[in-house]
Scaffold this active site. Sequence first.
Site, PDB file in Angstrom:
ATOM      1  N   ARG A  26      49.959  57.547  19.340  1.00 11.77           N
ATOM      2  CA  ARG A  26      49.734  58.307  20.569  1.00 11.77           C
ATOM      3  C   ARG A  26      48.250  58.312  20.932  1.00 11.77           C
ATOM      4  O   ARG A  26      47.871  58.079  22.078  1.00 11.77           O
ATOM      5  CB  ARG A  26      50.240  59.750  20.398  1.00 11.77           C
ATOM      6  CG  ARG A  26      51.754  59.877  20.455  1.00 11.77           C
ATOM      7  CD  ARG A  26      52.223  61.200  19.854  1.00 11.77           C
ATOM      8  NE  ARG A  26      53.647  61.451  20.086  1.00 11.77           N
ATOM      9  CZ  ARG A  26      54.633  60.881  19.418  1.00 11.77           C
ATOM     10  NH1 ARG A  26      54.352  59.987  18.463  1.00 11.77           N
ATOM     11  NH2 ARG A  26      55.898  61.165  19.685  1.00 11.77           N
ATOM     12  N   SER A 144      65.601  58.800  22.503  1.00  9.07           N
ATOM     13  CA  SER A 144      64.442  58.826  21.617  1.00  9.07           C
ATOM     14  C   SER A 144      63.266  59.533  22.288  1.00  9.07           C
ATOM     15  O   SER A 144      62.959  59.288  23.459  1.00  9.07           O
ATOM     16  CB  SER A 144      64.040  57.395  21.248  1.00  9.07           C
ATOM     17  OG  SER A 144      62.766  57.384  20.634  1.00  9.07           O
ATOM     18  N   SER A 145      62.604  60.398  21.525  1.00  7.07           N
ATOM     19  CA  SER A 145      61.428  61.096  22.051  1.00  7.07           C
ATOM     20  C   SER A 145      60.318  60.120  22.423  1.00  7.07           C
ATOM     21  O   SER A 145      59.437  60.444  23.228  1.00  7.07           O
ATOM     22  CB  SER A 145      60.910  62.095  21.021  1.00  7.07           C
ATOM     23  OG  SER A 145      60.509  61.424  19.834  1.00  7.07           O
ATOM     24  N   SER A 172      64.844  65.781  18.943  1.00  4.37           N
ATOM     25  CA  SER A 172      63.471  65.473  18.481  1.00  4.37           C
ATOM     26  C   SER A 172      62.407  66.240  19.268  1.00  4.37           C
ATOM     27  O   SER A 172      61.351  65.692  19.614  1.00  4.37           O
ATOM     28  CB  SER A 172      63.203  63.959  18.549  1.00  4.37           C
ATOM     29  OG  SER A 172      64.097  63.257  17.732  1.00  4.37           O
ATOM     30  N   ASP A 292      63.875  61.572  10.754  1.00 10.05           N
ATOM     31  CA  ASP A 292      63.210  60.586   9.894  1.00 10.05           C
ATOM     32  C   ASP A 292      63.209  60.971   8.418  1.00 10.05           C
ATOM     33  O   ASP A 292      62.904  60.128   7.569  1.00 10.05           O
ATOM     34  CB  ASP A 292      61.765  60.356  10.365  1.00 10.05           C
ATOM     35  CG  ASP A 292      61.697  59.383  11.534  1.00 10.05           C
ATOM     36  OD1 ASP A 292      62.695  58.712  11.812  1.00 10.05           O
ATOM     37  OD2 ASP A 292      60.631  59.300  12.174  1.00 10.05           O
ATOM     38  N   LYS A 319      67.600  52.736  14.883  1.00 11.34           N
ATOM     39  CA  LYS A 319      66.280  52.573  14.282  1.00 11.34           C
ATOM     40  C   LYS A 319      66.108  51.123  13.804  1.00 11.34           C
ATOM     41  O   LYS A 319      66.754  50.219  14.306  1.00 11.34           O
ATOM     42  CB  LYS A 319      66.120  53.562  13.123  1.00 11.34           C
ATOM     43  CG  LYS A 319      66.144  55.029  13.552  1.00 11.34           C
ATOM     44  CD  LYS A 319      64.856  55.439  14.240  1.00 11.34           C
ATOM     45  CE  LYS A 319      64.811  56.936  14.488  1.00 11.34           C
ATOM     46  NZ  LYS A 319      63.513  57.357  15.063  1.00 11.34           N
TER      47      LYS A 319
END
Length: 409
Positions: A26, A144-145, A172, A292, A319
Site C-alpha cells: 500500500r 477481495s479487500s 476483510s 489468511d 488465492k
Amino acid sequence: MIQISRSNTNIKGDLQITGSKSESNRLLLLNQLFNHVLKLENISNSEDSQLMQKALSNPTDTIDIHHAGTAMRFLTAYYSIQEGRIITLTGSDRMRQRPIGVLVDALRNLGADISYIENEGYPPLKIVGKKISNSVITIPANVSSQYITALMLIGTQLENGLTITLEGKIISIPYIQMSIQLLSRIGVNAEMISQEIKVPYTPKIEKKTLQVESDWSSASYYYSLVALSPASQISISTYYKDSLQGDSALENIYKDNFGVTSFFENGKLTLKNNPEFIHKDTITLDLNYTPDIAQTIAATCVGLGLKCHLTGLETLKIKETDRLQALQNELTKFGAIVVITNDSLTIKGYNIFEETPVLATYNDHRMAMCMAPLAVKFPIQIENEMVVEKSYPTFWQNWQQLGFDIKHL
C-alpha cells in the site's frame, strides 16, 4: 523437497521478522502516486513487495508480476490513471486463473480503458492510461479487500475524489481499515461510514518517514509453534499492540483457544505457552475478517489433535491456490477427517497415520509455512519449499535459528 524435524520441544529464540507485505505494498503505491515524498523503513523483503517495486520502476510497456496478487490488483488501478501509457499487465499461469473482473468493471465504470487480452474476466490486461473524472462507484462488498483498496489508493489522485458504495456483506474489513489508517498517516482524510468509503482528492502530501510494522501473518507460524511446544518461548520484532493489521487478532485467538500468551515491550512481541491451559474439544471460529490465518489455525488443531469448525473462508478458493481444497488434501495426510464447503473447513476427528507426511505446497507460500510447526511433533517433508519467498524469504533460516534440522532430499 526438504525434511524438517526437531529433537526436543524446548524452543527458545529471538527473531526479526520482515515488514508487513500488506502495509508495504500500500505504501509503495502511495509513495509512487505522491512522487516519492515518503521515506519507508522496514519494507517487506517478500517477493511480492520486490515485484511491486520492480513494476513501479519499469519503463517498458509489458509488466509481469508473476504470482503477486496484490500487485496485480493495485497496478491495474494505478496504470488506468497513468495518462499516455499503454500497458500489458500479466502474470503467472495461476495469476491468469485468478478473477479480476469485479475490479475491471469498477474501473471501467469510472471511465478507465481496460480490455482482456485472453479470457474475459482474467489477466492478462491491456490498460490504456487516461484521465478519470467520474467519482462515484458501487462495488460488491463480498469481494477481495484488495479490489476496494486499489480503488481507494487511486482515489487520492482523481480530481473529484472517490466515493465507493459497498453492496452486501463486507468481508476483510480490517484490510479496508488498514488502508484508511495508512491514508490518514500520510495526510489523506479518507473515511468509512457504514457501507460508504470517501477518499478526497489530495494533490500533494508532506514529506514523512514511516516504519512498516512487521507482518502479523508471518507471526502466526510462531503462535502455532508455541501452541504445539509446552516449554517454548519465542520473541519476534517489530510488533505493537495497537497494530493496523487485522491478523493481530492472533493475540486473542491463540490466547483463548490454544493457551499462548502475548507480551509486548518496545516493539518486541514475546510468546509463551501456558502449560496449565485446558483445550476445548472443538475450536469454533469465524475468520471472515482474518482469512489468511485460517491455514495456520487448522494446522495447529491437527498438531494438538483438536476438532475445529472454521467459517468465513469464501476468499480462500481464489488465492494462490484453492486453499480449502489444499488444506483438505494435506491435513488428511496427518489422519485428520476434513470436510470443506465453499466457505468453511471442519475437522471432525482423526484416523491413525504412520508414514512421514510428504506435503505439497501448490505454489502457495502459506501452505508451506503453516505446516512447518507440525515438525515439532513428528518429521515432515515439504515439497517446493522455496515458495516461502513470496512473503517471507528468510523463513527457513529463522527456523534453523530455532534449532530445527532441515535436510534437502
